[in-house]
Design a protein around this motif. Structure first.
Motif, PDB file in Angstrom:
ATOM      1  N   TRP A  65       0.774  -1.196   0.032  1.00 34.81           N
ATOM      2  CA  TRP A  65      -0.176   0.044   0.112  1.00 34.81           C
ATOM      3  C   TRP A  65       0.638   1.440   0.026  1.00 34.81           C
ATOM      4  O   TRP A  65       0.233   2.119  -0.303  1.00 34.81           O
ATOM      5  N   GLU A  66       2.178   1.200   0.258  1.00 33.23           N
ATOM      6  CA  GLU A  66       2.826   2.357   0.241  1.00 33.23           C
ATOM      7  C   GLU A  66       3.692   2.586  -1.276  1.00 33.23           C
ATOM      8  O   GLU A  66       4.288   3.546  -1.244  1.00 33.23           O
ATOM      9  N   LEU A  67       3.324   1.585  -1.992  1.00 38.69           N
ATOM     10  CA  LEU A  67       3.835   1.824  -3.423  1.00 38.69           C
ATOM     11  C   LEU A  67       3.111   2.959  -4.154  1.00 38.69           C
ATOM     12  O   LEU A  67       2.048   2.883  -3.941  1.00 38.69           O
ATOM     13  N   PRO A  68       3.578   3.457  -5.157  1.00 36.09           N
ATOM     14  CA  PRO A  68       2.758   4.337  -6.064  1.00 36.09           C
ATOM     15  C   PRO A  68       1.632   3.322  -6.716  1.00 36.09           C
ATOM     16  O   PRO A  68       1.734   2.048  -6.933  1.00 36.09           O
ATOM     17  N   PRO A 120      -6.548   2.865   1.849  1.00 37.32           N
ATOM     18  CA  PRO A 120      -6.897   2.849   3.088  1.00 37.32           C
ATOM     19  C   PRO A 120      -6.763   4.165   3.965  1.00 37.32           C
ATOM     20  O   PRO A 120      -5.977   4.931   3.547  1.00 37.32           O
ATOM     21  N   VAL A 121      -7.575   4.040   5.016  1.00 35.43           N
ATOM     22  CA  VAL A 121      -7.214   5.209   5.787  1.00 35.43           C
ATOM     23  C   VAL A 121      -6.228   5.213   6.738  1.00 35.43           C
ATOM     24  O   VAL A 121      -5.604   6.055   6.982  1.00 35.43           O
ATOM     25  N   ARG A 142      -5.418  -2.871   8.895  1.00 36.77           N
ATOM     26  CA  ARG A 142      -5.907  -1.998   7.827  1.00 36.77           C
ATOM     27  C   ARG A 142      -6.988  -1.493   8.328  1.00 36.77           C
ATOM     28  O   ARG A 142      -7.959  -2.051   8.769  1.00 36.77           O
ATOM     29  N   ILE A 143      -7.324  -0.096   7.896  1.00 34.23           N
ATOM     30  CA  ILE A 143      -8.653   0.537   8.079  1.00 34.23           C
ATOM     31  C   ILE A 143      -9.277   0.928   6.922  1.00 34.23           C
ATOM     32  O   ILE A 143      -8.597   1.739   6.009  1.00 34.23           O
ATOM     33  N   GLU A 149     -18.675   5.111   6.798  1.00 28.00           N
ATOM     34  CA  GLU A 149     -18.043   4.273   7.998  1.00 28.00           C
ATOM     35  C   GLU A 149     -16.522   3.855   7.720  1.00 28.00           C
ATOM     36  O   GLU A 149     -16.382   3.763   6.528  1.00 28.00           O
ATOM     37  N   LEU A 150     -15.949   3.448   8.841  1.00 32.09           N
ATOM     38  CA  LEU A 150     -14.665   2.922   8.702  1.00 32.09           C
ATOM     39  C   LEU A 150     -14.728   1.603   9.079  1.00 32.09           C
ATOM     40  O   LEU A 150     -15.515   1.095   9.925  1.00 32.09           O
ATOM     41  N   VAL A 151     -13.825   0.619   8.686  1.00 26.65           N
ATOM     42  CA  VAL A 151     -14.112  -0.889   8.624  1.00 26.65           C
ATOM     43  C   VAL A 151     -12.664  -1.571   9.185  1.00 26.65           C
ATOM     44  O   VAL A 151     -11.478  -0.962   8.917  1.00 26.65           O
TER      45      VAL A 151
END
Length: 278
Positions: A65-68, A120-121, A142-143, A149-151
Motif C-alpha cells: 500500500w506504500e507503493l505508487p 486505506p485510511v 488496515r482501516i 463508516e470505517l472498517v
C-alpha cells in the motif's frame, strides 16, 4: 503498600492495556508475569515458523500500500514478501523456501481482490481509546473507508479459516473499533478477518451493546491484573498471585523453559508445528 492511593475526588488511575496484554493474563497469569513484570524478562524459547510467515505477509501488504498506485500489482506483492522473508523457525532452508512460495501464492490470490486506487485510511495504524478504567491502544492491520463508516481489517494466516463467531468474539477487534472511533473521529462498527490461506472473509457488525460487553470483560481482566500485582507487591507468594494455567498451550509457550509446571503439562512442540494446513 506500594500501590497508588486514590484520594477522594481524584480521577481513577487508568490501566494501560493492549489486547495482547489482556489476553496474556486471561490465558495464563504466570505467562503475563514473565512477559510484563519480571525484569530481566526470562529467556524465551525459539521463534515460531508460523509467526515468521504471518510477519512477512503482514509486512508485504503494508509495503504494497506504500507503493505508487501503478506499481500495486500481485507481482510487486510477491517481491515484497521475498524481501521481508526470514528462515527463522523453519526446520531447514527447504521448508522455508516451500512456505515462502506458498505464502506468495496467497498474495497472488488476495491482491487482485483489492482495488489499488482505493486508499486505506490507515495501514499498521496505531489507535487508542479510554474507558472508565482502561487506556487501551493497539495497531490495526488496515482501516478501510466504506461509505461513511470505517472498517477494521485484520489479516490472518493461521491454520484454519476465520469464522463470523471469531470476528464477533474477538476482544482485540472490539477494542480496535473503539480506538478507531476515538483516534479518527469517524463511525466504525464493522470488523473483518481476512484469512489469506483460504481466501475467506469473516465479519461482524458491532452494536453499542456488544462493544460494552467487550469493554466490561476487558475491565474485569484489568481489575484482576491490578489486584494480582498489588498482592505481589504486598508480599504475597508470586505463584499464588500469578498462578500457572497448565494445558496443551504449554507446549508452545514462549516461557516454557522457565516454567516447570508447563514442562510437566505437555511435551514441547517443534517451532514449525503450527504452520497452516491449507
Amino acid at each position: 503498600m506500594t500501590g497508588q492511593l486514590e484520594m477522594p475526588g481524584m480521577p481513577r488511575r487508568l490501566f494501560p492495556a493492549t489486547p495482547s496484554k489482556l489476553a496474556s493474563f486471561s490465558d495464563c497469569p504466570r505467562r503475563y508475569r514473565f512477559a510484563y513484570l519480571e525484569r530481566p524478562t526470562p529467556p524465551k524459547g525459539p521463534p515460531w515458523a508460523h509467526n515468521t510467515v504471518g510477519s512477512a505477509v503482514h509486512a508485504a501488504l503494508r509495503s504494497w500500500w506504500e507503493l505508487p498506485v501503478p506499481e500495486r500489482t500481485p507481482r510487486a506483492a510477491r517481491q515484497l514478501l521475498y524481501g521481508h522473508w526470514s528462515a527463522t523457525g523453519f526446520a531447514d532452508d527447504e521448508q522455508s523456501a516451500a512456505w515462502r512460495a506458498r505464502a506468495a501464492g496467497w498474495l497472488d490470490d488476495y491482491v487482485p481482490t483489492m482495488d489499488p486506487t482505493d486508499e486505506p485510511v490507515g495501514t499498521e495504524r496505531q489507535v487508542a481509546a479510554t474507558t472508565e478504567r482502561l487506556a487501551v491502544s493497539g495497531r490495526v492491520d488496515r482501516i478501510d473507508a466504506r461509505g461513511d463508516e470505517l472498517v477494521v481489517v485484520d489479516y490472518k494466516t493461521g491454520r484454519h479459516p476465520s469464522t463470523d463467531d471469531e470476528a464477533r468474539g474477538s476482544p482485540a477487534l472490539a477494542l480496535y473499533v473503539l480506538g478507531v472511533r476515538r483516534t479518527l473521529r469517524r463511525a466504525c462498527t464493522r470488523v473483518e478477518l481476512h484469512h489469506l490461506p483460504s481466501g475467506t472473509v469473516a465479519a461482524f457488525e458491532h452494536t453499542e451493546k456488544s462493544l460494552a460487553n467487550h469493554v466490561r470483560r476487558a475491565e474485569d481482566v484489568a481489575a484482576d491484573i491490578t489486584a494480582a500485582t498489588q498482592a505481589r507487591d504486598d508480599g504475597a507468594d508470586v505463584d499464588e498471585a500469578f498462578p500457572p494455567v497448565p494445558g496443551q498451550q504449554c507446549g508452545w509457550c514462549d516461557f516454557r523453559r522457565s516454567c516447570p509446571t508447563g514442562q510437566a503439562a505437555t511435551p514441547a512442540r517443534e517451532p514449525w508445528s503450527f504452520l497452516p494446513v491449507t
